[in-house]
Scaffold this active site. Structure first.
Site: not given
Ligand SMILES: *Cc1c(COP(=O)(O)O)cnc(C)c1O
Length: 431
Positions: A249, A214, A65, A63, A240
């Site tokens: 991805r 984008d 964050e 983790y 992306t």
């Protein structure tokens, strides 16, 4: 012909094979499918073994964050280093100041930008999905169309017009002056032409809007200098990392504006997401490292050369290219020019049986519904990664035409599938 599950697990050393043969069978079968077919879906690519290894690493256990130096968990030191490498390489690639590498996907990146720059109910301008836009640009069922108010600018439409089916910049300006959107969105999913970011910025300035580009589809072309950059024109750029950029991805947000960057960081975390996928962030760093190599420039050049050669060959067989051609990695075929009865969904289904993987796609003013369509979208990023060149494209076009003219005849599909598999043996998957 092999059925899907004929492929037995092949790896002696892969722990999945020994521990979980039920899942491994399918992974093995998929490995074989990718190796023996031609991947012509414009939004897909084949990543390197190094990128995949990063995604399969121990980094998935943690983790993290927060952001480098400002985490909410202990033990994040190495992750800070990795995220810094990813951010530095991203800004080096796109020649901009700031990068957030945490968005889980392109759509999540767009959601974060909307959250950062708009209030619920605000108006933004974009191209509609049916004309080549993305669902995160205002489709009714998407967050963007549910919580915000899209107004859509049109394409030029006139069979005699030299720019038929290309962005109508005069109409973009008129629409924006009328509706005063807070955000203008450019960048698309099925648009074969160059985007004039400078012109979009002029329009955004005129109507007092921010400009978001984008570049999900064309990011790899941009970093290689094969498509004009959205910088310095766009206030914020989303992309992306898994299409022409050839990474894992994922999503990425870039800007030159420090105030916008702060808002975006808050919108990504804690706004839209919890813990970042650090194994994917590491894979992004590895992919960005690859894209910084001179060989990537050569790759992007070849992607475009291949698209051009394939478009020319298909056009020679009677397929109409939407907008009359392609400047980038993709083309959109109007199948009805070849055969009025031919639908996009039939074409894509038949081609898959022949080992040629594409997707059906609407064409501008398509009379058929989205599940059927009159168009086929084809792109060259993945086959170029395998090493195919312009010299192979007439053969690819011939296979496509043979399958479609046969209207999915099984014998023809089997024959072509065999020929495709033979070609694929000459172009192994990347390592
Ligand atoms: C592919 C794409 C996206 C979304 O990417 P996901 O990773 O599938 O969420 C966003 N915008 C455009 C223009 C795209 O083509």
């Amino acid at each position: 012909m092999a059925t899907e599950l004929d492929t037995e697990p092949t790896s002696e050393i892969n722990p999945i094979a020994a521990q979980d043969p039920s899942v491994w069978r399918y992974i093995g079968a998929e490995q074989e499918r990718q190796a023996s077919t031609l991947e012509l879906i414009a939004s897909e690519n084949h990543t390197s073994a190094a990128v995949m290894a990063a995604m399969g690493s121990c980094l998935t256990n943690k983790y993290c964050e927060g952001y480098p130096g400002k985490r909410y968990y202990q033990g994040c030191g190495f992750y800070d280093q990795i995220e810094d490498i990813a951010r530095d390489r991203a800004t080096e690639l796109f020649k901009c100041e700031f990068a957030n590498v945490q968005p889980h996907s392109g759509a999540s990146a767009n959601a974060a930008v909307f959250m950062a720059l708009l209030e619920a109910g605000d108006t933004f301008a974009s191209l509609v999905l049916a004309d080549g836009g993305h669902l995160s640009h205002g489709m009714k069922l998407n967050f963007s169309g549910t919580y915000f108010k899209p107004v859509h600018y049109p394409l030029i439409y006139g069979l005699d017009h030299e720019k038929h089916e290309q962005i109508d910049y005069d109409a973009v300006r008129a629409l924006c002056l009328e509706h005063k959107p807070k955000l203008v969105v450019c960048g698309y999913s099925a648009y074969p032409r160059t985007i004039d970011f400078a012109k979009f910025r002029e329009i955004a300035d005129e109507c007092g809007a921010l400009l978001m580009a984008d570049v999900a589809h064309i990011a790899g072309l941009i970093v290689a200098g094969e498509h004009p950059s959205p910088f310095p024109h766009a206030h914020v750029v989303t992309t992306t990392t898994h299409k022409t950029l050839r990474g894992p991805r994922g999503g990425l947000i870039l800007t030159n504006d420090e105030e916008i960057f702060k808002k975006i960081n808050r919108a990504v975390f804690p706004g839209m997401q919890g813990g970042p996928l650090m194994h994917v962030v590491a894979a992004k760093a590895v992919a960005f490292g690859e894209a910084l190599q001179p060989s990537f420039k050569q790759y992007a050049k070849q992607v475009i050369a291949n698209a051009h050669a394939l478009a020319t060959a298909l056009s020679g067989k009677g397929y109409r290219l939407v907008s009359g051609g392609t400047d980038n990695h993709l083309m959109l075929l109007d199948l009805t020019a070849r055969d009025a009865e031919l639908t996009g969904v039939d074409a894509a289904t038949w081609l898959e049986k022949a080992g040629i993987v594409t997707n059906h796609n609407g064409i501008p003013k398509d009379p058929r519904p989205p599940r059927v369509t009159s168009g086929l979208r084809i792109g060259t990023p993945a086959v170029t990664t395998r090493g195919l060149t312009e010299a192979d494209m007439p053969q690819v076009a011939e296979w496509i035409d043979r399958v479609l003219v046969s209207r999915g005849d099984t014998d023809v599909a089997d024959t072509v599938r065999g020929e495709v598999a033979d070609l694929c043996k000459r172009y192994p998957m990347p390592h």
